[in-house]
Design a protein around this motif. Structure first.
Motif, PDB file in Angstrom:
ATOM      1  N   UNK A   7       2.834   6.626  13.443  1.00 48.98           N
ATOM      2  CA  UNK A   7       2.905   7.424  12.036  1.00 48.98           C
ATOM      3  C   UNK A   7       4.336   7.696  11.859  1.00 48.98           C
ATOM      4  N   UNK A   8       4.966   8.082  10.730  1.00 47.41           N
ATOM      5  CA  UNK A   8       6.429   8.538  10.645  1.00 47.41           C
ATOM      6  C   UNK A   8       7.253   7.625   9.883  1.00 47.41           C
ATOM      7  N   UNK A   9       6.832   6.475   9.881  1.00 43.72           N
ATOM      8  CA  UNK A   9       7.733   5.412   9.136  1.00 43.72           C
ATOM      9  C   UNK A   9       7.926   5.817   7.810  1.00 43.72           C
ATOM     10  N   UNK A  10       9.132   5.234   7.201  1.00 40.30           N
ATOM     11  CA  UNK A  10       9.188   5.219   5.798  1.00 40.30           C
ATOM     12  C   UNK A  10      10.534   4.666   5.579  1.00 40.30           C
ATOM     13  N   UNK A  11      11.039   5.046   4.165  1.00 38.51           N
ATOM     14  CA  UNK A  11      12.371   4.408   3.674  1.00 38.51           C
ATOM     15  C   UNK A  11      13.337   5.593   3.895  1.00 38.51           C
ATOM     16  N   UNK A  12      14.468   5.259   4.236  1.00 46.90           N
ATOM     17  CA  UNK A  12      15.574   6.261   4.720  1.00 46.90           C
ATOM     18  C   UNK A  12      16.937   5.753   4.498  1.00 46.90           C
ATOM     19  N   UNK A  13      17.772   6.424   3.924  1.00 45.61           N
ATOM     20  CA  UNK A  13      19.253   5.884   3.825  1.00 45.61           C
ATOM     21  C   UNK A  13      19.916   5.822   5.035  1.00 45.61           C
ATOM     22  N   UNK A  14      21.008   4.873   4.974  1.00 52.84           N
ATOM     23  CA  UNK A  14      21.526   4.592   6.431  1.00 52.84           C
ATOM     24  C   UNK A  14      22.187   5.999   6.935  1.00 52.84           C
ATOM     25  N   UNK A  15      22.245   6.087   7.868  1.00 53.46           N
ATOM     26  CA  UNK A  15      22.706   7.517   8.579  1.00 53.46           C
ATOM     27  C   UNK A  15      21.662   8.526   8.835  1.00 53.46           C
ATOM     28  N   UNK A  16      20.721   8.411   8.175  1.00 55.06           N
ATOM     29  CA  UNK A  16      19.450   9.170   8.025  1.00 55.06           C
ATOM     30  C   UNK A  16      18.658   9.155   9.546  1.00 55.06           C
ATOM     31  N   UNK A  17      17.374  10.116   9.435  1.00 51.37           N
ATOM     32  CA  UNK A  17      16.764  10.021  10.670  1.00 51.37           C
ATOM     33  C   UNK A  17      15.430  10.047  10.133  1.00 51.37           C
ATOM     34  N   UNK A  18      14.689   9.713  11.361  1.00 56.95           N
ATOM     35  CA  UNK A  18      13.168   9.525  11.234  1.00 56.95           C
ATOM     36  C   UNK A  18      12.720   9.869  12.508  1.00 56.95           C
ATOM     37  N   UNK A  19      11.396  10.263  12.776  1.00 56.58           N
ATOM     38  CA  UNK A  19      10.749  10.633  14.081  1.00 56.58           C
ATOM     39  C   UNK A  19       9.497  10.078  13.909  1.00 56.58           C
ATOM     40  N   UNK A  20       9.162   8.992  14.522  1.00 56.14           N
ATOM     41  CA  UNK A  20       8.029   8.193  14.866  1.00 56.14           C
ATOM     42  C   UNK A  20       6.912   8.728  15.688  1.00 56.14           C
ATOM     43  N   UNK A  21       5.678   8.867  15.563  1.00 56.58           N
ATOM     44  CA  UNK A  21       4.786   9.287  16.647  1.00 56.58           C
ATOM     45  C   UNK A  21       3.915   8.416  17.133  1.00 56.58           C
ATOM     46  N   UNK A  22       3.398   8.407  18.004  1.00 56.77           N
ATOM     47  CA  UNK A  22       2.408   7.209  18.638  1.00 56.77           C
ATOM     48  C   UNK A  22       1.313   8.359  19.140  1.00 56.77           C
ATOM     49  N   UNK A  23      -0.010   8.175  18.657  1.00 56.78           N
ATOM     50  CA  UNK A  23      -0.897   9.186  19.091  1.00 56.78           C
ATOM     51  C   UNK A  23      -2.282   8.163  19.524  1.00 56.78           C
ATOM     52  N   UNK A  24      -2.719   9.010  20.431  1.00 55.82           N
ATOM     53  CA  UNK A  24      -3.871   8.017  21.181  1.00 55.82           C
ATOM     54  C   UNK A  24      -5.306   8.744  20.828  1.00 55.82           C
ATOM     55  N   UNK A  25      -6.275   7.743  20.482  1.00 56.52           N
ATOM     56  CA  UNK A  25      -7.633   8.416  20.643  1.00 56.52           C
ATOM     57  C   UNK A  25      -8.736   7.706  21.503  1.00 56.52           C
ATOM     58  N   UNK A  26      -9.418   8.324  22.198  1.00 57.84           N
ATOM     59  CA  UNK A  26     -10.297   7.650  23.158  1.00 57.84           C
ATOM     60  C   UNK A  26      -9.776   7.597  24.468  1.00 57.84           C
ATOM     61  N   UNK A  27      -8.442   8.196  24.726  1.00 58.41           N
ATOM     62  CA  UNK A  27      -7.842   8.249  25.940  1.00 58.41           C
ATOM     63  C   UNK A  27      -6.758   9.186  26.120  1.00 58.41           C
ATOM     64  N   UNK A  28      -6.497   9.536  27.404  1.00 56.94           N
ATOM     65  CA  UNK A  28      -5.126  10.347  27.539  1.00 56.94           C
ATOM     66  C   UNK A  28      -4.056   9.606  27.736  1.00 56.94           C
ATOM     67  N   UNK A  29      -2.787   9.721  26.966  1.00 62.76           N
ATOM     68  CA  UNK A  29      -1.587   9.137  27.200  1.00 62.76           C
ATOM     69  C   UNK A  29      -0.995   9.480  28.615  1.00 62.76           C
ATOM     70  N   UNK A  30      -1.195  10.565  29.241  1.00 64.29           N
ATOM     71  CA  UNK A  30      -0.777  10.905  30.517  1.00 64.29           C
ATOM     72  C   UNK A  30      -0.567   9.987  31.434  1.00 64.29           C
ATOM     73  N   UNK A  31      -1.620   9.056  31.576  1.00 65.38           N
ATOM     74  CA  UNK A  31      -1.604   8.034  32.665  1.00 65.38           C
ATOM     75  C   UNK A  31      -0.868   6.680  32.472  1.00 65.38           C
ATOM     76  N   UNK A  32      -0.635   6.562  31.242  1.00 64.11           N
ATOM     77  CA  UNK A  32      -0.036   5.392  30.666  1.00 64.11           C
ATOM     78  C   UNK A  32       1.483   5.148  30.537  1.00 64.11           C
ATOM     79  N   UNK A  33       1.975   4.198  30.906  1.00 61.93           N
ATOM     80  CA  UNK A  33       3.520   4.098  30.457  1.00 61.93           C
ATOM     81  C   UNK A  33       3.727   3.576  28.826  1.00 61.93           C
ATOM     82  N   UNK A  34       4.587   4.041  28.198  1.00 59.00           N
ATOM     83  CA  UNK A  34       4.656   3.590  26.832  1.00 59.00           C
ATOM     84  C   UNK A  34       5.795   3.139  26.214  1.00 59.00           C
ATOM     85  N   UNK A  35       5.769   2.195  25.491  1.00 57.22           N
ATOM     86  CA  UNK A  35       6.839   1.447  24.891  1.00 57.22           C
ATOM     87  C   UNK A  35       6.866   1.318  23.589  1.00 57.22           C
TER      88      UNK A  35
END
Length: 127
Positions: A7-35
């Motif tokens: 989540x967190x995508x969208x339209x932004x002007x050059x020079x702007x900022x966005x924060x993307x999030x990756x959420x998990x369901x069904x398991x904990x991300x603690x044990x996983x490497x993420x890319x």
């Protein structure tokens, strides 16, 4: 069933900022490497950033180094990608992926090692 949701995508002007999030369901991300990966129209999927399961090791593509920051929020079972100073060439669909790592301290940036993928979120940088 293991699921990743970006989540967190969208339209932004050059020079702007966005924060993307990756959420998990069904398991904990603690044990996983993420890319985080991205794919622009007509181009191959490329790595953006990766983080080790314990969170101390990170790596970035040269094109985003110094502008993007990957981080883990263990309490919220989420991984973030803070994107600053965005450029039109950052326009793409961004995906997060998870895999059980060889070592908890290893950030893994090769896409072929990842087992679980989200559906992606569109980021468009345009004036």
């Amino acid at each position: 069933q293991l699921q990743l949701v970006e989540s967190g995508g969208g339209l932004v002007q050059p020079g702007g900022s966005l924060r993307l999030s990756c959420a998990a369901s069904g398991f904990t991300l603690d044990y996983y490497a993420i890319g985080w990966f991205r794919q622009a129209p007509g181009k191959e999927r490329e790595v953006v950033s990766c983080i080790s399961s314990e969170g101390a090791s990170t790596d970035y593509a040269g094109s985003v180094k110094g502008r993007f920051t990957i981080s883990r929020d263990h309490a919220k079972n989420t991984v973030h990608l803070q994107m600053n100073s965005l450029k039109p060439e950052d326009t793409a669909v961004y995906y997060c992926a998870a895999t059980i790592p060889i070592a908890t301290t290893q950030a893994m940036c090769a896409p072929y090692v990842y087992e679980y993928w989200g559906q992606g979120t569109q980021v468009t940088v345009s004036s």
